[in-house]
Design an enzyme around this catalytic site. Structure first.
Site, PDB file in Angstrom:
ATOM      1  N   LYS A 122       0.852  -1.195   0.000  1.00  0.00           N
ATOM      2  CA  LYS A 122       0.000   0.000   0.000  1.00  0.00           C
ATOM      3  C   LYS A 122       0.885   1.242   0.000  1.00  0.00           C
ATOM      4  O   LYS A 122       1.711   1.402   0.908  1.00  0.00           O
ATOM      5  CB  LYS A 122      -0.889   0.029   1.243  1.00  0.00           C
ATOM      6  CG  LYS A 122      -2.050  -0.919   1.137  1.00  0.00           C
ATOM      7  CD  LYS A 122      -3.115  -0.635   2.153  1.00  0.00           C
ATOM      8  CE  LYS A 122      -4.335  -1.485   1.898  1.00  0.00           C
ATOM      9  NZ  LYS A 122      -4.125  -2.756   1.225  1.00  0.00           N
TER      10      LYS A 122
ATOM     11  N   ASP B  51      -0.973  -1.778  -4.356  1.00  0.00           N
ATOM     12  CA  ASP B  51      -2.415  -1.683  -4.088  1.00  0.00           C
ATOM     13  C   ASP B  51      -2.918  -0.279  -4.424  1.00  0.00           C
ATOM     14  O   ASP B  51      -2.143   0.675  -4.442  1.00  0.00           O
ATOM     15  CB  ASP B  51      -2.691  -1.909  -2.591  1.00  0.00           C
ATOM     16  CG  ASP B  51      -2.565  -3.369  -2.181  1.00  0.00           C
ATOM     17  OD1 ASP B  51      -2.477  -4.241  -3.051  1.00  0.00           O
ATOM     18  OD2 ASP B  51      -2.559  -3.626  -0.958  1.00  0.00           O
TER      19      ASP B  51
ATOM     20  N   GLN C 284      -9.713   0.178  -9.961  1.00  0.00           N
ATOM     21  CA  GLN C 284     -10.973  -0.061  -9.220  1.00  0.00           C
ATOM     22  C   GLN C 284     -12.150   0.340 -10.117  1.00  0.00           C
ATOM     23  O   GLN C 284     -12.246   1.500 -10.532  1.00  0.00           O
ATOM     24  CB  GLN C 284     -10.985   0.804  -7.958  1.00  0.00           C
ATOM     25  CG  GLN C 284      -9.816   0.540  -7.012  1.00  0.00           C
ATOM     26  CD  GLN C 284      -9.475   1.769  -6.166  1.00  0.00           C
ATOM     27  OE1 GLN C 284      -9.404   2.882  -6.687  1.00  0.00           O
ATOM     28  NE2 GLN C 284      -9.247   1.573  -4.875  1.00  0.00           N
TER      29      GLN C 284
ATOM     30  N   ARG D 257      -4.244  -5.537 -11.662  1.00  0.00           N
ATOM     31  CA  ARG D 257      -5.277  -6.187 -10.854  1.00  0.00           C
ATOM     32  C   ARG D 257      -6.550  -5.345 -10.975  1.00  0.00           C
ATOM     33  O   ARG D 257      -6.521  -4.143 -10.713  1.00  0.00           O
ATOM     34  CB  ARG D 257      -4.839  -6.247  -9.394  1.00  0.00           C
ATOM     35  CG  ARG D 257      -5.947  -6.807  -8.480  1.00  0.00           C
ATOM     36  CD  ARG D 257      -5.646  -6.570  -7.013  1.00  0.00           C
ATOM     37  NE  ARG D 257      -4.409  -7.208  -6.597  1.00  0.00           N
ATOM     38  CZ  ARG D 257      -3.688  -6.790  -5.557  1.00  0.00           C
ATOM     39  NH1 ARG D 257      -4.073  -5.752  -4.853  1.00  0.00           N
ATOM     40  NH2 ARG D 257      -2.570  -7.397  -5.237  1.00  0.00           N
TER      41      ARG D 257
ATOM     42  N   LYS E  23     -13.275  -4.141  -7.638  1.00  0.00           N
ATOM     43  CA  LYS E  23     -14.390  -3.183  -7.632  1.00  0.00           C
ATOM     44  C   LYS E  23     -14.007  -1.908  -6.874  1.00  0.00           C
ATOM     45  O   LYS E  23     -14.457  -0.825  -7.220  1.00  0.00           O
ATOM     46  CB  LYS E  23     -15.618  -3.816  -6.970  1.00  0.00           C
ATOM     47  CG  LYS E  23     -16.226  -4.942  -7.791  1.00  0.00           C
ATOM     48  CD  LYS E  23     -17.556  -5.395  -7.207  1.00  0.00           C
ATOM     49  CE  LYS E  23     -18.046  -6.655  -7.908  1.00  0.00           C
ATOM     50  NZ  LYS E  23     -19.368  -7.087  -7.405  1.00  0.00           N
TER      51      LYS E  23
ATOM     52  N   HIS F 266     -14.725 -11.884  -5.926  1.00  0.00           N
ATOM     53  CA  HIS F 266     -15.351 -13.135  -5.459  1.00  0.00           C
ATOM     54  C   HIS F 266     -16.699 -13.306  -6.113  1.00  0.00           C
ATOM     55  O   HIS F 266     -17.437 -14.224  -5.788  1.00  0.00           O
ATOM     56  CB  HIS F 266     -15.524 -13.087  -3.936  1.00  0.00           C
ATOM     57  CG  HIS F 266     -14.292 -12.641  -3.228  1.00  0.00           C
ATOM     58  ND1 HIS F 266     -14.100 -11.353  -2.809  1.00  0.00           N
ATOM     59  CD2 HIS F 266     -13.157 -13.318  -2.930  1.00  0.00           C
ATOM     60  CE1 HIS F 266     -12.899 -11.236  -2.269  1.00  0.00           C
ATOM     61  NE2 HIS F 266     -12.313 -12.414  -2.330  1.00  0.00           N
TER      62      HIS F 266
ATOM     63  N   ARG G 228     -12.944  -2.889   6.251  1.00  0.00           N
ATOM     64  CA  ARG G 228     -13.330  -2.887   4.820  1.00  0.00           C
ATOM     65  C   ARG G 228     -13.993  -4.214   4.446  1.00  0.00           C
ATOM     66  O   ARG G 228     -14.938  -4.253   3.685  1.00  0.00           O
ATOM     67  CB  ARG G 228     -12.123  -2.592   3.927  1.00  0.00           C
ATOM     68  CG  ARG G 228     -11.724  -1.115   3.938  1.00  0.00           C
ATOM     69  CD  ARG G 228     -10.781  -0.772   2.799  1.00  0.00           C
ATOM     70  NE  ARG G 228      -9.497  -1.432   2.947  1.00  0.00           N
ATOM     71  CZ  ARG G 228      -8.509  -0.990   3.721  1.00  0.00           C
ATOM     72  NH1 ARG G 228      -8.645   0.125   4.412  1.00  0.00           N
ATOM     73  NH2 ARG G 228      -7.365  -1.637   3.796  1.00  0.00           N
TER      74      ARG G 228
HETATM   75  C1  FAD Z   1      -6.932 -10.031  -4.504  1.00  0.00           C
HETATM   76  C2  FAD Z   1      -7.671  -8.788  -4.169  1.00  0.00           C
HETATM   77  C3  FAD Z   1      -6.975  -7.598  -4.043  1.00  0.00           C
HETATM   78  C4  FAD Z   1      -7.658  -6.415  -3.776  1.00  0.00           C
HETATM   79  N1  FAD Z   1      -6.969  -5.233  -3.774  1.00  0.00           N
HETATM   80  C5  FAD Z   1      -7.659  -4.085  -3.632  1.00  0.00           C
HETATM   81  C6  FAD Z   1      -7.019  -2.818  -3.783  1.00  0.00           C
HETATM   82  O1  FAD Z   1      -5.816  -2.712  -4.029  1.00  0.00           O
HETATM   83  N2  FAD Z   1      -7.786  -1.709  -3.635  1.00  0.00           N
HETATM   84  C7  FAD Z   1      -9.129  -1.761  -3.366  1.00  0.00           C
HETATM   85  O2  FAD Z   1      -9.785  -0.711  -3.276  1.00  0.00           O
HETATM   86  N3  FAD Z   1      -9.747  -2.947  -3.213  1.00  0.00           N
HETATM   87  C8  FAD Z   1      -9.051  -4.098  -3.340  1.00  0.00           C
HETATM   88  N4  FAD Z   1      -9.713  -5.291  -3.211  1.00  0.00           N
HETATM   89  C9  FAD Z   1     -11.101  -5.319  -2.657  1.00  0.00           C
HETATM   90  C10 FAD Z   1     -12.131  -5.152  -3.757  1.00  0.00           C
HETATM   91  O3  FAD Z   1     -12.085  -3.851  -4.270  1.00  0.00           O
HETATM   92  C11 FAD Z   1     -13.540  -5.436  -3.223  1.00  0.00           C
HETATM   93  O4  FAD Z   1     -13.830  -4.522  -2.206  1.00  0.00           O
HETATM   94  C12 FAD Z   1     -13.738  -6.838  -2.701  1.00  0.00           C
HETATM   95  O5  FAD Z   1     -13.061  -7.776  -3.462  1.00  0.00           O
HETATM   96  C13 FAD Z   1     -15.225  -7.189  -2.700  1.00  0.00           C
HETATM   97  O6  FAD Z   1     -15.731  -7.120  -4.014  1.00  0.00           O
HETATM   98  P1  FAD Z   1     -16.108  -8.419  -4.879  1.00  0.00           P
HETATM   99  O7  FAD Z   1     -15.634  -8.157  -6.274  1.00  0.00           O
HETATM  100  O8  FAD Z   1     -15.544  -9.618  -4.280  1.00  0.00           O
HETATM  101  O9  FAD Z   1     -17.657  -8.434  -4.960  1.00  0.00           O
HETATM  102  P2  FAD Z   1     -18.829  -8.056  -3.952  1.00  0.00           P
HETATM  103  O10 FAD Z   1     -19.669  -7.055  -4.692  1.00  0.00           O
HETATM  104  O11 FAD Z   1     -18.363  -7.741  -2.577  1.00  0.00           O
HETATM  105  O12 FAD Z   1     -19.607  -9.432  -3.887  1.00  0.00           O
HETATM  106  C14 FAD Z   1     -20.218  -9.949  -5.060  1.00  0.00           C
HETATM  107  C15 FAD Z   1     -20.644 -11.375  -4.843  1.00  0.00           C
HETATM  108  O13 FAD Z   1     -19.491 -12.184  -4.566  1.00  0.00           O
HETATM  109  C16 FAD Z   1     -19.852 -13.226  -3.663  1.00  0.00           C
HETATM  110  N5  FAD Z   1     -19.102 -13.078  -2.412  1.00  0.00           N
HETATM  111  C17 FAD Z   1     -18.451 -11.990  -1.992  1.00  0.00           C
HETATM  112  N6  FAD Z   1     -17.885 -12.211  -0.780  1.00  0.00           N
HETATM  113  C18 FAD Z   1     -18.227 -13.466  -0.441  1.00  0.00           C
HETATM  114  C19 FAD Z   1     -17.988 -14.277   0.693  1.00  0.00           C
HETATM  115  N7  FAD Z   1     -17.309 -13.817   1.758  1.00  0.00           N
HETATM  116  N8  FAD Z   1     -18.473 -15.525   0.687  1.00  0.00           N
HETATM  117  C20 FAD Z   1     -19.208 -15.988  -0.342  1.00  0.00           C
HETATM  118  N9  FAD Z   1     -19.476 -15.255  -1.433  1.00  0.00           N
HETATM  119  C21 FAD Z   1     -19.001 -14.016  -1.489  1.00  0.00           C
HETATM  120  C22 FAD Z   1     -21.326 -13.071  -3.402  1.00  0.00           C
HETATM  121  O14 FAD Z   1     -22.030 -13.842  -4.336  1.00  0.00           O
HETATM  122  C23 FAD Z   1     -21.547 -11.584  -3.667  1.00  0.00           C
HETATM  123  O15 FAD Z   1     -22.868 -11.259  -3.985  1.00  0.00           O
HETATM  124  C24 FAD Z   1      -9.052  -6.462  -3.540  1.00  0.00           C
HETATM  125  C25 FAD Z   1      -9.752  -7.655  -3.673  1.00  0.00           C
HETATM  126  C26 FAD Z   1      -9.091  -8.803  -3.994  1.00  0.00           C
HETATM  127  C27 FAD Z   1      -9.882 -10.058  -4.173  1.00  0.00           C
END
Ligand code: FAD
Length: 311
Positions: free
Chosen positions: A100, A137, A166, A187, A190, A230, A291
Site C-alpha cells: 500500500k 495496491d 478499481q 489487478r 471493484k 469473489h 473494509r
Molecule cells: C486479490 C484482491 C486484491 C484487492 N486489492 C484491492 C485494492 O488494491 N484496492 C481496493 O480498493 N480494493 C481491493 N480489493 C477489494 C475489492 O475492491 C472489493 O472490495 C472486494 O473484493 C469485494 O468485491 P467483490 O468483487 O468480491 O464483490 P462483492 O460485490 O463484494 O460481492 C459480489 C458477490 O461475490 C460473492 N461473495 C463476496 N464475498 C463473499 C464471501 N465472503 N463468501 C461468499 N461469497 C461471497 C457473493 O455472491 C456476492 O454477492 C481487492 C480484492 C481482492 C480479491
C-alpha cells in the site's frame, strides 16, 4: 448507508482502540489474516502453495505519518522477500508482494510521493533479487494519480511492477486502456473505499458494468490481467471473455482474498486457472478488517455473532 458508516469507522481512532483490544476480535481476524508475524505469513503461504494456489503477501498497515515508520515497513518487506526466497516460494512468481503506497510514505506531510516511490523501488529491487514481482495496491480516489505515476516511473527499471484499477471509479476504463497498451500487470477490483458521486459510480450495477468493460479492455490487449473478485457472475464473464479473446490460461489470473470463498479458489485452480490469494499479515489489521465487514453483511453478522457468543 451501512457500508458508508463502516468505511467511516475504518478511519476512527477511538473505534480502532475499542475493537483492537477486544479479545474476541482476534478470532474474527484469524479468518481474514494469516497472523501477526512474517513466520505466520510464510506458514500460511506454504499451505496455499501446496494446495496449488499462488499468493500475494501484504504486510498490514496504511496511512503512515512518520518517515521512520515508512522505512520500517519497507525493511519488513525486504526481510520478508529474503525469507520467501530462502524458502523457495518465489519460483515462477508463485509468491509475490502487495504494497500500500500510504504504508510506505505516500501520505507523509512532506515529500510523500518521493518517499513512497523510493521505498517501493527498494521493495521492487528485493523482489527482483528474490525472483518475483510487486503489485502496488490502490487506496482511496485521492491516491490514484500519484500511485499510477509512481508505477509508471518505476516500470522501466522494474517491468514486472503491477498496479490496481478499481471499477467503482468513472475514470477506470480510460486508465485500463493506457495500462493495457503498455502491457502492465493490472489487478482489476471493484474498489473497497468510498468516493464522491462525481468520481465514483453510485450503484452496484454500474460498478459491475464498469468491471466488465475494464475486463474486456485488459483481456484484449497485451496486459496481464489479474481478475480480483469473489463475484460468481463476474468470474463467469471473465472466463467467457478470456476464451473469446483466445487467452491461454497462463496469460491471466484470478485473485481472491485469504479466507473468502476458499472452495471457489480451489475449484478454479483445479480447472487449470492461475489463482492467487491475497494474504495479509501483521498486527495493524483494523482498517483491512473493517473494509471486509463493509463489503458483506454476512461478514459483519459473523463478527457480531462472535462478539455476542463471548458475552
Ligand atoms: C486479490 C484482491 C486484491 C484487492 N486489492 C484491492 C485494492 O488494491 N484496492 C481496493 O480498493 N480494493 C481491493 N480489493 C477489494 C475489492 O475492491 C472489493 O472490495 C472486494 O473484493 C469485494 O468485491 P467483490 O468483487 O468480491 O464483490 P462483492 O460485490 O463484494 O460481492 C459480489 C458477490 O461475490 C460473492 N461473495 C463476496 N464475498 C463473499 C464471501 N465472503 N463468501 C461468499 N461469497 C461471497 C457473493 O455472491 C456476492 O454477492 C481487492 C480484492 C481482492 C480479491
Amino acid at each position: 448507508m451501512l457500508r458508508r458508516a463502516l468505511l467511516a469507522a475504518s478511519a476512527s481512532t477511538r473505534l480502532r482502540g475499542i475493537v483492537t483490544t477486544a479479545p474476541v476480535a482476534r478470532d474474527v481476524v484469524a479468518r481474514f489474516v494469516a497472523g501477526e508475524t512474517a513466520a505466520d505469513a510464510l506458514a500460511a503461504a506454504g499451505r496455499l502453495l501446496d494446495a496449488g494456489l499462488l499468493v500475494s503477501i501484504d504486510y498490514l498497515g496504511e496511512d503512515t505519518v512518520e518517515p521512520q515508520h515508512a522505512a520500517a515497513v519497507t525493511a519488513e518487506y525486504v526481510r520478508l522477500l529474503g525469507q520467501l526466497s530462502a524458502a523457495r516460494m518465489c519460483q515462477g512468481g508463485a509468491a509475490e508482494i502487495s504494497v500500500k503506497p500510504t504504508a510506505v510514505g505516500l501520505g507523509l506531510a512532506e515529500h510523500g510521493e518521493k518517499t513512497a516511490r523510493e521505498n517501493i523501488a527498494r521493495i521492487c529491487a528485493a523482489a527482483r533479487d528474490a525472483g518475483t514481482t510487486v503489485t502496488v495496491d490502490m487506496e482511496d480516489h485521492t491516491r490514484v494519480d500519484p500511485t499510477l505515476r509512481i508505477v509508471q516511473q518505476l516500470r522501466p527499471e522494474f517491468p514486472g511492477l503491477g498496479c490496481v484499477i478499481q471499477s467503482y471509479l468513472r475514470r477506470s476504463p480510460a486508465d485500463c486502456r493506457a495500462l493495457a497498451a503498455a502491457g502492465v500487470r493490472v489487478r482489476l477490483c471493484k474498489g473497497a473505499y468510498s468516493a464522491p458521486a462525481g468520481v465514483a459510480f453510485g450503484s452496484r450495477a454500474e460498478v459491475d458494468r464498469c468491471y466488465a468493460r475494464c475486463l474486456r479492455v485488459l483481456l484484449t490487449g497485451p496486459a496481464y490481467p489479474m481478475i480480483a473478485t469473489h463475484d460468481p457472475r463476474l468470474i463467469a464473464i471473465a472466463g467467457a471473455a478470456a476464451a473469446a479473446a483466445g487467452r491461454h490460461p497462463a496469460s491471466f489470473e484470478y485473485q481472491m482474498l485469504y479466507g473468502i470463498r476458499p472452495a471457489e479458489q480451489l475449484r478454479l485452480a483445479r480447472a487449470g486457472s492461475r489463482v492467487r490469494v491475497y494474504l495479509p499479515y501483521g498486527s495493524d489489521w483494523y482498517g483491512y478488517l473493517v473494509r471486509r465487514l463493509a463489503e458483506r453483511p454476512a461478514n459483519l453478522a459473523f463478527f457480531l455473532r462472535s462478539l455476542a457468543s463471548r458475552g
